[in-house]
Each structure stands twice: as structure tokens, then as C-alpha cells.
Design an enzyme around this catalytic site. Structure first.
Site, PDB file in Angstrom:
ATOM      1  N   ARG A   1       0.829  -1.225   0.000  1.00  5.73           N
ATOM      2  CA  ARG A   1       0.000   0.000   0.000  1.00  5.73           C
ATOM      3  C   ARG A   1       0.854   1.263   0.000  1.00  5.73           C
ATOM      4  NH1 ARG A   1      -5.448   0.055   2.007  1.00  5.73           N
ATOM      5  NH2 ARG A   1      -6.282  -2.023   1.951  1.00  5.73           N
TER       6      ARG A   1
ATOM      7  N   ARG B   1      -3.439   7.118   1.175  1.00  8.51           N
ATOM      8  CA  ARG B   1      -3.897   8.326   1.869  1.00  8.51           C
ATOM      9  C   ARG B   1      -2.856   9.038   2.719  1.00  8.51           C
ATOM     10  NH1 ARG B   1      -9.066   5.385   4.123  1.00  8.51           N
ATOM     11  NH2 ARG B   1      -7.437   3.829   4.064  1.00  8.51           N
TER      12      ARG B   1
ATOM     13  N   ARG C   1      -7.175  11.763  -5.463  1.00 14.09           N
ATOM     14  CA  ARG C   1      -8.392  11.067  -5.031  1.00 14.09           C
ATOM     15  C   ARG C   1      -9.596  12.014  -5.036  1.00 14.09           C
ATOM     16  NH1 ARG C   1     -12.320   9.254  -4.169  1.00 14.09           N
ATOM     17  NH2 ARG C   1     -13.139   7.760  -2.678  1.00 14.09           N
TER      18      ARG C   1
ATOM     19  N   ASP D   1      -7.228  -2.470  -6.706  1.00 17.89           N
ATOM     20  CA  ASP D   1      -7.687  -3.075  -5.453  1.00 17.89           C
ATOM     21  C   ASP D   1      -8.081  -4.520  -5.720  1.00 17.89           C
ATOM     22  OD1 ASP D   1      -8.478  -2.105  -2.555  1.00 17.89           O
ATOM     23  OD2 ASP D   1      -9.891  -3.642  -3.181  1.00 17.89           O
TER      24      ASP D   1
ATOM     25  N   TYR E   1     -14.770 -11.359   1.323  1.00 21.21           N
ATOM     26  CA  TYR E   1     -15.442 -10.066   1.101  1.00 21.21           C
ATOM     27  C   TYR E   1     -16.751 -10.254   0.326  1.00 21.21           C
ATOM     28  CZ  TYR E   1     -11.446  -7.517   2.912  1.00 21.21           C
ATOM     29  OH  TYR E   1     -10.476  -7.021   3.741  1.00 21.21           O
TER      30      TYR E   1
HETATM   31  O1  CP3 Z   1      -0.050  -1.318  -2.481  1.00 25.00           O
HETATM   32  C1  CP3 Z   1      -0.459  -0.405  -3.223  1.00 25.00           C
HETATM   33  O2  CP3 Z   1      -0.035   0.772  -3.154  1.00 25.00           O
HETATM   34  C2  CP3 Z   1      -1.453  -0.747  -4.320  1.00 25.00           C
HETATM   35  C3  CP3 Z   1      -2.808  -0.526  -3.999  1.00 25.00           C
HETATM   36  C4  CP3 Z   1      -3.646  -1.465  -3.141  1.00 25.00           C
HETATM   37  C5  CP3 Z   1      -4.868  -1.011  -2.583  1.00 25.00           C
HETATM   38  N1  CP3 Z   1      -5.491  -2.075  -2.015  1.00 25.00           N
HETATM   39  C6  CP3 Z   1      -5.372   0.377  -2.648  1.00 25.00           C
HETATM   40  C7  CP3 Z   1      -6.419   0.825  -1.724  1.00 25.00           C
HETATM   41  C8  CP3 Z   1      -3.516  -2.816  -2.822  1.00 25.00           C
HETATM   42  C9  CP3 Z   1      -2.376  -3.773  -3.118  1.00 25.00           C
HETATM   43  C10 CP3 Z   1      -4.697  -3.199  -2.117  1.00 25.00           C
HETATM   44  C11 CP3 Z   1      -4.952  -4.570  -1.632  1.00 25.00           C
HETATM   45  C12 CP3 Z   1      -6.119  -4.830  -0.796  1.00 25.00           C
HETATM   46  N2  CP3 Z   1      -7.359  -4.245  -0.845  1.00 25.00           N
HETATM   47  C13 CP3 Z   1      -6.164  -5.847   0.184  1.00 25.00           C
HETATM   48  C14 CP3 Z   1      -5.049  -6.797   0.501  1.00 25.00           C
HETATM   49  C15 CP3 Z   1      -4.041  -6.205   1.418  1.00 25.00           C
HETATM   50  C16 CP3 Z   1      -4.564  -5.917   2.797  1.00 25.00           C
HETATM   51  O3  CP3 Z   1      -4.567  -4.713   3.161  1.00 25.00           O
HETATM   52  O4  CP3 Z   1      -4.924  -6.851   3.529  1.00 25.00           O
HETATM   53  C17 CP3 Z   1      -7.451  -5.820   0.755  1.00 25.00           C
HETATM   54  C18 CP3 Z   1      -7.962  -6.718   1.872  1.00 25.00           C
HETATM   55  C19 CP3 Z   1      -8.192  -4.805   0.086  1.00 25.00           C
HETATM   56  C20 CP3 Z   1      -9.628  -4.448   0.313  1.00 25.00           C
HETATM   57  C21 CP3 Z   1      -9.794  -3.033   0.713  1.00 25.00           C
HETATM   58  N3  CP3 Z   1      -9.564  -1.952  -0.107  1.00 25.00           N
HETATM   59  C22 CP3 Z   1     -10.223  -2.547   1.965  1.00 25.00           C
HETATM   60  C23 CP3 Z   1     -10.556  -3.397   3.172  1.00 25.00           C
HETATM   61  C24 CP3 Z   1     -10.240  -1.154   1.868  1.00 25.00           C
HETATM   62  C25 CP3 Z   1     -10.740  -0.187   2.933  1.00 25.00           C
HETATM   63  C26 CP3 Z   1      -9.740   0.040   3.984  1.00 25.00           C
HETATM   64  C27 CP3 Z   1      -8.979   1.290   3.697  1.00 25.00           C
HETATM   65  O5  CP3 Z   1      -7.729   1.250   3.836  1.00 25.00           O
HETATM   66  O6  CP3 Z   1      -9.627   2.274   3.354  1.00 25.00           O
HETATM   67  C28 CP3 Z   1      -9.809  -0.796   0.585  1.00 25.00           C
HETATM   68  C29 CP3 Z   1      -9.661   0.578   0.039  1.00 25.00           C
HETATM   69  C30 CP3 Z   1      -8.336   0.947  -0.532  1.00 25.00           C
HETATM   70  N4  CP3 Z   1      -7.561   0.155  -1.348  1.00 25.00           N
HETATM   71  C31 CP3 Z   1      -7.681   2.202  -0.374  1.00 25.00           C
HETATM   72  C32 CP3 Z   1      -6.488   2.139  -1.114  1.00 25.00           C
HETATM   73  C33 CP3 Z   1      -5.473   3.230  -1.310  1.00 25.00           C
HETATM   74  C34 CP3 Z   1      -8.248   3.398   0.380  1.00 25.00           C
HETATM   75  C35 CP3 Z   1      -9.388   3.989  -0.384  1.00 25.00           C
HETATM   76  C36 CP3 Z   1      -9.365   5.513  -0.453  1.00 25.00           C
HETATM   77  O7  CP3 Z   1      -8.364   6.102  -0.901  1.00 25.00           O
HETATM   78  O8  CP3 Z   1     -10.383   6.101  -0.102  1.00 25.00           O
END
Ligand code: CP3
Length: 346
Positions: free
Chosen positions: A29, A33, A42, A79, A155
Site C-alpha cells: 500500500r 492516503r 483522489r 484493489d 469479502y
Molecule cells: O499497495 C499499493 O499501493 C497498491 C494498492 C492497493 C490497494 N489495495 C489500494 C487501496 C492494494 C495492493 C490493495 C490490496 C487490498 N485491498 C487488500 C489486501 C491487502 C490488505 O490490506 O490486507 C485488501 C484486503 C483490500 C480491500 C480493501 N480496499 C479494503 C478493506 C479497503 C478499505 C480500507 C482502507 O484502507 O480504506 C480498501 C480501500 C483501498 N484500497 C484504499 C487504497 C489506497 C483506500 C481507499 C481511499 O483512498 O479512499
């Protein structure tokens, strides 16, 4: 376009089984943010999925952390939940609440999922990868990724994130044949998705199994090991050379079986795994991890000491420095700079 070979880049060298000094580093990640420039991009789109599906913006966001920090790999901005979306499930990201999906809880809703629209939904991700690889220096590889079938299924069944994945576990235990169909669909869709990411320019892949830790051992074998093994097999049948990192978060002692039986090339380890135990895994394959993301939030002496301990135990063998889970939004940027410098000067 010049292709990156494993000779040019310490991350790819580590994946090929070589030790490197200093160790390569990237952060799960790493785009997100905690960066003001991410929040700026964003704010230009209404929904998070729109950001993932707008190649120009997704490419920009992918490159942002590379401009600030001396990282050894980029990871495409997308994602894991784009795959259920591509299968026709309703997926939304609600501000401050995380993902919300229309739950899949019976045979009818599983039968309602379809791969027919997947290519169209996923195409923007491939375009993002093309744009990023064109913009990156030749020695910097891009990582493609997907969620593991089990984690994505949790999910899909829960309708969002959950503490214990209880609905998904009950579904898997009670309705084995139906759940198996869901898993098989995810294996096939994810295999195509990963292969297409490599065709677009990704030079390594990671499979995120964030909820691997919620299953007892025989169910872990059935829903984590076997589907991941099949996914890896399908990708490698078409791309024998592509390195694949598996990240079975929370698998504990089962990580060893996962590493042995899935045919992954490297294993990502979460924060709870003792580095001495990772050192043992290193006898079999390269390891990646496992700094506590909260230590990166805290900074100071605690961060310094832990980074030293990780590097001292794991740095002499094939190793990729990373966090044990994704970077947190409250992480101070200076701490990330400091971490990368610590690793690079070791
Ligand atoms: O690593 C990177 O920079 C690439 C981007 C990336 C995102 N999600 C962007 C994201 C990657 C590799 C993921 C993987 C992901 N997504 C996982 C596996 C890794 C982990 O954290 O366990 C999972 C379970 C998800 C599902 C997911 N996406 C959730 C639960 C959430 C909400 C939680 C949160 O952090 O807000 C997301 C949203 C998400 N995915 C964001 C980002 C940058 C935040 C959304 C926003 O900017 O509003």
C-alpha cells in the site's frame, strides 16, 4: 521498451534467489492516503473504483511514492475487490467505512456471477500498467497483484470487511460444493487477470491472502493452499518465468506448508511471524516482510531497533524488506523516508 532483467534490480534478484546488500525495499500500500498528493488526485474522482479504473490517474498515483522514496519496485494502483466487481457483483467503497458488496450467500447468487464482462472492467488496469512501465526508469520493475481466492471470497460472502470472516467460514463449511464453485471462478478469473497484467508489463506478481489466518488447518489446505497452487499453476503454464510472491497473512506455522505446496517463488510474512522462523523459511525460498506498520507510525528508537533486528537476521539471505501489512493512513512521511534510508545504508 527496454525490459528489466533480474540483473538490474535487487528486488528481482532477491526473487531469483540471491542475497543483496542493501536489501531491496517496497511497501505494501505504498500509494495511498498518507500522501497529500494521493489525496489530491483522489479528490478529483467521485469514487475509489473510478480512480482504479482511470488509467491516467491510477498511473500517476502508482508513481507518486517512487518520486518521494528510493524504493526498488512499484505496485500497480488498483484493489483486490475489482475482481468481484468484474464478475458483476455490486461493489462500493464507502468513505470511512471501507468496502460494501452485495453479499453472495447462496447457489443462485454464485450462479449469477459471470466472467463475460470481466475483460472490459479490468482493461483499464492493464492500461495503467502500460502507462506506468513506459514512465518508470528501466531498472524499476512494476508488481501486478490480485487477492487470493479465499480472501476475495470472504469479502464477497460477508458483503465487506469483517473481524472473523464468520459468514464466509460458515458458507464454506456448510455449502462446500457451492463455495467451491465460487473459489473455482475466482481462480480462473484471477489467473487471466494476472497473466494480462504481465502481458501489459508487470515483472512480478503478488497474491494477497489477507485472511489466510482465519481457517483451521484442513480448511486452510482446501481454501488457501489448493486454490493458490492452482492459480500459480495456471499462471506459470503460460508464463513460466514470472516470479510470484504469496502473502498468507496470519497463517502462522501453516505458512511453511503454504510455501512448500503452492509453488510460489517468495513468501510475504506478517508482523506476528518471528524473524528466526522467517530465517528458517529462507532455507527454502526468499522471504519478504515484516515490519509492524505501527512502528512506522511511531518512528523513533522503536522503529530503528526493529529495522536493525530484521536486517541482521534476514539480510544475509534472499530477502525483500517490507511491512507485515499495508502502510497506515496516519503514517508520517518523514518516517517512511527514514526507514528507506535505514535499509539503504545497512
Ligand atoms: O499497495 C499499493 O499501493 C497498491 C494498492 C492497493 C490497494 N489495495 C489500494 C487501496 C492494494 C495492493 C490493495 C490490496 C487490498 N485491498 C487488500 C489486501 C491487502 C490488505 O490490506 O490486507 C485488501 C484486503 C483490500 C480491500 C480493501 N480496499 C479494503 C478493506 C479497503 C478499505 C480500507 C482502507 O484502507 O480504506 C480498501 C480501500 C483501498 N484500497 C484504499 C487504497 C489506497 C483506500 C481507499 C481511499 O483512498 O479512499
Amino acid at each position: 521498451m527496454l525490459r528489466v532483467t533480474s540483473r538490474d534490480n535487487s528486488f528481482l534478484k532477491a526473487l531469483a534467489g540471491q542475497a543483496n546488500s542493501p536489501a531491496p525495499i517496497w511497501l505494501m500500500r505504498q500509494a495511498g492516503r498518507y500522501l497529500p498528493e494521493y489525496r489530491e488526485v483522489r479528490s478529483k474522482v467521485a469514487s475509489f473504483l473510478d480512480l482504479c479504473r482511470t488509467p491516467e490517474l491510477a498511473a500517476e498515483v502508482t508513481l507518486q511514492p517512487l518520486r518521494r522514496f528510493d524504493l526498488d519496485a512499484a505496485i500497480v494502483f488498483s484493489d483486490i475487490l475489482i475482481v468481484p466487481y468484474a464478475l458483476g457483483q455490486r461493489v462500493e467503497f464507502v468513505e470511512g467505512e471501507g468496502p460494501k458488496l452485495e453479499p453472495v450467500r447462496d447457489a443462485r447468487s454464485v450462479a449469477g456471477l459471470s466472467r463475460s464482462g470481466a475483460t472490459e472492467v479490468l482493461a483499464p488496469v492493464y492500461e495503467t500498467i502500460e502507462r506506468v512501465t513506459a514512465a518508470l526508469p528501466k531498472a524499476l520493475p512494476l508488481i501486478g497483484f490480485c487477492g487470493a481466492p479465499w480472501t476475495v471470497a470472504t469479502y464477497m460472502v460477508e458483503g465487506g470487511g469483517s473481524k472473523e470472516q464468520a459468514a464466509a467460514r460458515l458458507f464454506a463449511y456448510r455449502e462446500r460444493a457451492t463455495f467451491q464453485r465460487l473459489i473455482d471462478l475466482l481462480v480462473e478469473t484471477s489467473a487471466d487477470y494476472l497473466v494480462n497484467q504481465v502481458k501489459a508489463g508487470a515483472r512480478a506478481l503478488q497474491i494477497f491472502d489477507s485472511w489466510a489466518g482465519s481457517l483451521p488447518e484442513d480448511e486452510f489446505e482446501r481454501w488457501c493452499i489448493v486454490p493458490t497452487k492452482r492459480l500459480v499453476e495456471l499462471v506459470k503454464a503460460r508464463l513460466p518465468e514470472i516470479p510470484i510472491i504469496g502473502f498468507p497473512r496470519g497463517a502462522g506455522v501453516l505458512a511453511e506448508r503454504y510455501a512448500r505446496e503452492t509453488d510460489i517463488d517468495a513468501i510475504g510474512c506478517d508482523t506476528s511471524m518471528p524473524v528466526g522462523w522467517m530465517r528458517r523459511l529462507q532455507e527454502h525460498l526468499p522471504v519478504q516482510g515484516n515490519l509492524d506498520p505501527l512502528l512506522l507510525v511511531a518512528g523513533g528508537e522503536a522503529l530503528h531497533t526493529r529495522v536493525g533486528a530484521i536486517l541482521e537476521t534476514l539480510g544475509q539471505q534472499p530477502f525483500i524488506f517490507n511491512l507485515g501489512h499495508g502502510i497506515l493512513p496516519e503514517t508520517p512521511i518523514e518516517h517512511v523516508t527514514r526507514l528507506v534510508n535505514l535499509v539503504k545504508k545497512s
